[in-house]
Design an enzyme around this catalytic site. Sequence first.
Site, mmCIF file in Angstrom:
data_model
loop_
_atom_site.group_PDB
_atom_site.id
_atom_site.type_symbol
_atom_site.label_atom_id
_atom_site.label_comp_id
_atom_site.label_asym_id
_atom_site.label_seq_id
_atom_site.Cartn_x
_atom_site.Cartn_y
_atom_site.Cartn_z
ATOM 1 N N TYR A 18 76.553 144.996 82.220
ATOM 2 C CA TYR A 18 76.207 144.711 83.620
ATOM 3 C C TYR A 18 76.789 145.801 84.524
ATOM 4 O O TYR A 18 76.099 146.337 85.393
ATOM 5 C CB TYR A 18 76.734 143.329 84.023
ATOM 6 N N HIS A 22 74.773 148.872 86.758
ATOM 7 C CA HIS A 22 74.948 149.034 88.204
ATOM 8 C C HIS A 22 75.559 150.389 88.562
ATOM 9 O O HIS A 22 75.281 150.922 89.631
ATOM 10 C CB HIS A 22 75.762 147.875 88.779
ATOM 11 N N TYR A 41 76.811 146.202 100.195
ATOM 12 C CA TYR A 41 76.483 145.296 99.098
ATOM 13 C C TYR A 41 77.517 145.533 98.011
ATOM 14 O O TYR A 41 77.630 146.638 97.480
ATOM 15 C CB TYR A 41 75.075 145.598 98.584
#
EC number: 5.1.3.32
Length: 103
Positions: A18, A22, A41
């Site tokens: 993960y 990203h 974000y």
Amino acid sequence: MIKKAFCMQVYPDQHAEYQRRHEKLWPEMRQMLKEHGAIKYQIFLNPETSTLFGYLEIEDEARWEQIALTPINQKWWNYMEDIMETNPDCSPMTAELKKVFEL
């Protein structure tokens, strides 16, 4: 500015993947997020529970909601589907959080 927070779940054996995905966020995905009003974000991981905590600052709620309709976002959801809990449309299962304090 609108502040949003939410939780998602990554599979326990997929934490590193993960993060890797990203870290290599597609430039066109990054651009689309900004075009739809993302100011900030951030996503944090609790490794003990595999819970992801997302924090987002946006300019406009209606504009932000349009990201779900973009082809690049659909492609990202499909890309992430195998490593996290998702809905039938491949969107991540999320739980919106209520702000209870701000200093």
